[in-house]
Design a protein around this motif. Structure first.
Motif, PDB file in Angstrom:
ATOM      1  N   LEU A 110       0.827  -1.213   0.000  1.00 38.86           N
ATOM      2  CA  LEU A 110       0.000   0.000   0.000  1.00 38.86           C
ATOM      3  C   LEU A 110       0.860   1.261   0.000  1.00 38.86           C
ATOM      4  CD1 LEU A 110      -3.002   0.512  -0.120  1.00 38.86           C
ATOM      5  CD2 LEU A 110      -3.019   0.758   2.352  1.00 38.86           C
ATOM      6  N   LYS A 111       1.970   1.216   0.755  1.00 42.64           N
ATOM      7  CA  LYS A 111       2.901   2.353   0.760  1.00 42.64           C
ATOM      8  C   LYS A 111       3.467   2.577  -0.640  1.00 42.64           C
ATOM      9  CE  LYS A 111       4.671   2.598   5.497  1.00 42.64           C
ATOM     10  NZ  LYS A 111       5.852   2.373   6.362  1.00 42.64           N
ATOM     11  N   GLU A 112       3.792   1.464  -1.325  1.00 42.86           N
ATOM     12  CA  GLU A 112       4.352   1.549  -2.671  1.00 42.86           C
ATOM     13  C   GLU A 112       3.319   2.078  -3.662  1.00 42.86           C
ATOM     14  OE1 GLU A 112       7.260   1.316  -5.619  1.00 42.86           O
ATOM     15  OE2 GLU A 112       7.360   1.401  -3.422  1.00 42.86           O
ATOM     16  N   VAL A 113       2.062   1.661  -3.501  1.00 45.36           N
ATOM     17  CA  VAL A 113       0.975   2.160  -4.362  1.00 45.36           C
ATOM     18  C   VAL A 113       0.833   3.675  -4.170  1.00 45.36           C
ATOM     19  CG1 VAL A 113      -1.515   2.110  -4.796  1.00 45.36           C
ATOM     20  CG2 VAL A 113      -0.284  -0.029  -4.403  1.00 45.36           C
ATOM     21  N   THR A 114       0.838   4.110  -2.917  1.00 49.28           N
ATOM     22  CA  THR A 114       0.728   5.542  -2.595  1.00 49.28           C
ATOM     23  C   THR A 114       1.878   6.325  -3.219  1.00 49.28           C
ATOM     24  OG1 THR A 114      -0.248   4.902  -0.470  1.00 49.28           O
ATOM     25  CG2 THR A 114       0.437   7.190  -0.696  1.00 49.28           C
ATOM     26  N   ARG A 115       3.096   5.770  -3.130  1.00 50.63           N
ATOM     27  CA  ARG A 115       4.279   6.445  -3.672  1.00 50.63           C
ATOM     28  C   ARG A 115       4.207   6.559  -5.194  1.00 50.63           C
ATOM     29  NH1 ARG A 115       8.891   5.702  -6.093  1.00 50.63           N
ATOM     30  NH2 ARG A 115       8.518   3.479  -6.434  1.00 50.63           N
ATOM     31  N   GLN A 116       3.835   5.453  -5.844  1.00 50.46           N
ATOM     32  CA  GLN A 116       3.816   5.461  -7.307  1.00 50.46           C
ATOM     33  C   GLN A 116       2.698   6.333  -7.875  1.00 50.46           C
ATOM     34  OE1 GLN A 116       4.394   1.758  -9.429  1.00 50.46           O
ATOM     35  NE2 GLN A 116       5.575   0.867  -7.766  1.00 50.46           N
ATOM     36  N   LEU A 117       1.603   6.468  -7.119  1.00 48.76           N
ATOM     37  CA  LEU A 117       0.511   7.338  -7.574  1.00 48.76           C
ATOM     38  C   LEU A 117       0.715   8.785  -7.123  1.00 48.76           C
ATOM     39  CD1 LEU A 117      -2.597   5.027  -6.940  1.00 48.76           C
ATOM     40  CD2 LEU A 117      -1.481   5.526  -9.112  1.00 48.76           C
ATOM     41  N   LYS A 118       1.827   9.017  -6.388  1.00 49.27           N
ATOM     42  CA  LYS A 118       2.210  10.364  -5.897  1.00 49.27           C
ATOM     43  C   LYS A 118       1.096  10.982  -5.052  1.00 49.27           C
ATOM     44  CE  LYS A 118       5.158  10.979  -9.903  1.00 49.27           C
ATOM     45  NZ  LYS A 118       5.358  11.641 -11.199  1.00 49.27           N
ATOM     46  N   LEU A 119       0.582  10.183  -4.107  1.00 53.07           N
ATOM     47  CA  LEU A 119      -0.517  10.646  -3.257  1.00 53.07           C
ATOM     48  C   LEU A 119      -0.103  10.754  -1.792  1.00 53.07           C
ATOM     49  CD1 LEU A 119      -3.461   8.559  -4.786  1.00 53.07           C
ATOM     50  CD2 LEU A 119      -3.041  10.987  -5.089  1.00 53.07           C
ATOM     51  N   GLU A 120       1.221  10.828  -1.533  1.00 51.19           N
ATOM     52  CA  GLU A 120       1.685  10.903  -0.128  1.00 51.19           C
ATOM     53  C   GLU A 120       1.108  12.125   0.576  1.00 51.19           C
ATOM     54  OE1 GLU A 120       5.436   9.251  -2.318  1.00 51.19           O
ATOM     55  OE2 GLU A 120       3.792  10.621  -2.779  1.00 51.19           O
ATOM     56  N   ASN A 121       1.061  13.263  -0.124  1.00 52.13           N
ATOM     57  CA  ASN A 121       0.551  14.501   0.491  1.00 52.13           C
ATOM     58  C   ASN A 121      -0.948  14.428   0.753  1.00 52.13           C
ATOM     59  OD1 ASN A 121       3.093  15.590   0.354  1.00 52.13           O
ATOM     60  ND2 ASN A 121       2.756  16.581  -1.629  1.00 52.13           N
ATOM     61  N   VAL A 122      -1.664  13.709  -0.119  1.00 51.81           N
ATOM     62  CA  VAL A 122      -3.122  13.577   0.048  1.00 51.81           C
ATOM     63  C   VAL A 122      -3.442  12.706   1.261  1.00 51.81           C
ATOM     64  CG1 VAL A 122      -5.259  12.818  -1.062  1.00 51.81           C
ATOM     65  CG2 VAL A 122      -3.445  13.831  -2.438  1.00 51.81           C
ATOM     66  N   VAL A 123      -2.686  11.610   1.403  1.00 51.81           N
ATOM     67  CA  VAL A 123      -2.923  10.685   2.527  1.00 51.81           C
ATOM     68  C   VAL A 123      -2.508  11.335   3.838  1.00 51.81           C
ATOM     69  CG1 VAL A 123      -2.263   8.466   3.531  1.00 51.81           C
ATOM     70  CG2 VAL A 123      -2.700   8.637   1.088  1.00 51.81           C
ATOM     71  N   GLY A 124      -1.304  11.953   3.853  1.00 51.53           N
ATOM     72  CA  GLY A 124      -0.816  12.634   5.060  1.00 51.53           C
ATOM     73  C   GLY A 124      -0.805  11.713   6.269  1.00 51.53           C
ATOM     74  N   ASP A 125      -1.407  12.186   7.366  1.00 55.54           N
ATOM     75  CA  ASP A 125      -1.441  11.402   8.611  1.00 55.54           C
ATOM     76  C   ASP A 125      -2.798  10.754   8.841  1.00 55.54           C
ATOM     77  OD1 ASP A 125       1.186  12.100   9.230  1.00 55.54           O
ATOM     78  OD2 ASP A 125       0.542  14.011  10.102  1.00 55.54           O
ATOM     79  N   LYS A 126      -3.572  10.607   7.803  1.00 61.79           N
ATOM     80  CA  LYS A 126      -4.915  10.012   7.957  1.00 61.79           C
ATOM     81  C   LYS A 126      -4.807   8.576   8.449  1.00 61.79           C
ATOM     82  CE  LYS A 126      -7.599  12.692   4.612  1.00 61.79           C
ATOM     83  NZ  LYS A 126      -6.605  13.698   4.276  1.00 61.79           N
ATOM     84  N   VAL A 127      -5.752   8.184   9.300  1.00 61.55           N
ATOM     85  CA  VAL A 127      -5.795   6.813   9.828  1.00 61.55           C
ATOM     86  C   VAL A 127      -7.013   6.114   9.244  1.00 61.55           C
ATOM     87  CG1 VAL A 127      -5.956   5.388  11.907  1.00 61.55           C
ATOM     88  CG2 VAL A 127      -4.677   7.546  11.971  1.00 61.55           C
ATOM     89  N   PHE A 128      -6.777   4.930   8.676  1.00 58.55           N
ATOM     90  CA  PHE A 128      -7.868   4.176   8.042  1.00 58.55           C
ATOM     91  C   PHE A 128      -8.175   2.929   8.840  1.00 58.55           C
ATOM     92  CE2 PHE A 128      -5.747   6.588   4.730  1.00 58.55           C
ATOM     93  CZ  PHE A 128      -6.820   7.232   4.114  1.00 58.55           C
ATOM     94  N   GLY A 129      -9.460   2.564   8.845  1.00 57.93           N
ATOM     95  CA  GLY A 129      -9.870   1.389   9.607  1.00 57.93           C
ATOM     96  C   GLY A 129      -9.451   0.084   8.960  1.00 57.93           C
ATOM     97  N   SER A 130      -9.371   0.069   7.645  1.00 59.75           N
ATOM     98  CA  SER A 130      -9.041  -1.182   6.955  1.00 59.75           C
ATOM     99  C   SER A 130      -8.271  -0.900   5.676  1.00 59.75           C
ATOM    100  CB  SER A 130     -10.317  -1.963   6.623  1.00 59.75           C
ATOM    101  OG  SER A 130     -11.057  -1.254   5.644  1.00 59.75           O
TER     102      SER A 130
END
Length: 433
Positions: A110-130
């Motif tokens: 999931l970290k790699e997906v976030t990195r490749q889609l360049k969405l690190e700033n969008v995700v930020g410190d959000k906490v997800f349940g699943s």
């Protein structure tokens, strides 16, 4: 010969050779797409599937199955290359490349997906349940507005079968679930060597997979193999110096007609006709091209072929001390005496002592601890291995081991061993003493 660029756009020989090395090495090492050979039906099938997602926004899932070196990655890259030449696809299609050897669990993936889609700033410190919520958020963030303008995403899962070992197969389940529900235009392409890969999938994952499979098998014959060899070494039309490229390509054509070259290629074709082994042969051949040797010749191919087929274990033997080689010969005799049964250090030591007592002229006798150290070094080099199930509590002198070399490998290495005492050579060649 070494003139700079002139008005007719010709290059110096050095520049041409450097460019040749760059183009061909990239082709061999990175499986850069060329014209697909012998897989036209598979190419068309995959192209149609990916076009449905990239152009029409339809979700799909497919597995590309075939043995290692069959050209799975090359096929996919060549399809993507053609696809990305379409303006609409180039501007919209997003690609995510995951590998089961690297992304060993869903969190890393999931970290790699976030990195490749360049969405690190969008995700930020959000906490997800699943995991599903996290993935849904990522895909939602890609949307420009309404569903029709959502950007299509292509997920490429190399070593697909390894993702099946993730806990609950969460990544596979969610990706295939999104693909099936058509929330976002999404294509999942898995590459695997395992024919039984579907048996590894959980019921809920399998039910969401489209069951499309594209099989790749090296079914081409020797004639096609020679054509692939020629195709891989041919310079493209876009090569900066047209005259040099023409001369190079003519040389490759004449090389392929040589009977000795055909014999070399036939030998490699018979042992392994996959693309990786061919690329290794070509890489070793190309490494011998220099300013003084501007074209590939028969000698270069012969040298590369010898390097490819070289016995790595026999090469290790060339670097052994005379004592270590003597222990190998003692083990060779023990294999003969006991018909391949395992032996221990004490047996090897006794065999070596028999030789020393008979041949005292040129061989120096060693202390037992020194001989044991040499024996342990052979173990470290993986020339011998302990038997499965051998007790670790057994004294090392009495642990059963097996020799990982056959008689022919030992004798071949002995022929090339530098400054080997004559007595040792005679002892090795005797079948039983």
């Amino acid at each position: 010969m070494s003139k700079r660029k002139s008005k007719d756009n010709s290059f110096s020989l050095g520049e041409c050779i450097t460019k040749v090395q760059m183009i061909l090495r990239a082709r061999f090492c990175h499986h850069l797409p060329g014209k697909p050979f012998g897989v036209e039906a598979q190419y068309k099938n995959l192209m149609d599937l990916l076009k449905q997602t990239a152009v029409h926004g339809e979700s799909n899932s497919v597995l590309i199955v075939g043995p290692r070196g069959a050209g799975k990655t090359m096929l996919l890259k060549s399809v993507l290359k053609e696809l990305m030449e379409m303006k609409q696809v180039k501007e919209n299609l997003l690609q995510v490349h995951l590998n089961g050897l690297l992304q060993t669990d869903d969190k890393i993936a999931l970290k790699e997906v976030t990195r490749q889609l360049k969405l690190e700033n969008v995700v930020g410190d959000k906490v997800f349940g699943s995991f599903a919520e996290n993935l849904a958020f990522l895909l939602e963030a890609l949307k420009k507005g309404n569903r029709s303008s959502s950007r299509p995403v292509l997920f490429i899962l190399d070593e697909f079968d390894l993702f099946a070992h993730h806990r609950n197969q969460t990544l596979l389940y969610n990706l295939l679930d999104v693909a099936q529900s058509a929330q976002t235009p999404l294509a999942v392409v898995g590459l695997t060597c395992r024919l039984d890969v579907l048996e590894l999938l959980e019921k809920r994952v399998k039910s969401r997979f489209s069951h499309r499979q594209i099989h790749l098998l090296n079914t081409f014959g020797f004639k096609e193999y020679v054509e692939i060899f020629q195709q891989q070494l041919t310079l493209p039309k876009e090569f900066p110096d047209g005259r040099f490229a023409q001369e190079w390509n003519q040389n490759i054509q004449s090389l392929c007609k040589d009977k000795t070259v055909e014999d070399i290629l036939q030998k490699h074709f018979n042992s392994s006709k996959d693309f990786r082994s061919l690329h290794m042969l070509l890489m070793l051949t190309l490494s011998q091209v220099t300013v003084s040797n501007r074209n590939i010749g028969l000698t270069d191919l012969l040298t590369a072929s010898r390097l490819c087929t070289m016995d790595s274990k026999a090469n290790v033997l060339h670097g052994l001390s005379v004592l270590e080689f003597c222990l190998i010969i003692a083990m060779k005799h023990l294999n003969y005496i006991y018909e391949g049964e395992p032996f221990n250090f004490e047996m090897v030591y006794n065999e070596f002592q028999k030789f020393i007592q008979r041949r005292t002229h040129s061989m120096h006798n060693f202390e037992k601890p020194v001989i044991l150290k040499a024996f342990e070094h052979l173990h470290q080099l993986e020339l011998i291995k302990p038997m499965d199930g051998a007790s670790t509590r057994t004294q090392k002198e009495y642990q059963l081991v097996k020799l990982l070399l056959d008689s022919s490998q030992i004798m071949d290495a002995l022929q090339k061993y530098p400054h080997c005492p004559t007595e040792v050579q005679l002892w090795a060649s005797s079948s039983l003493e």
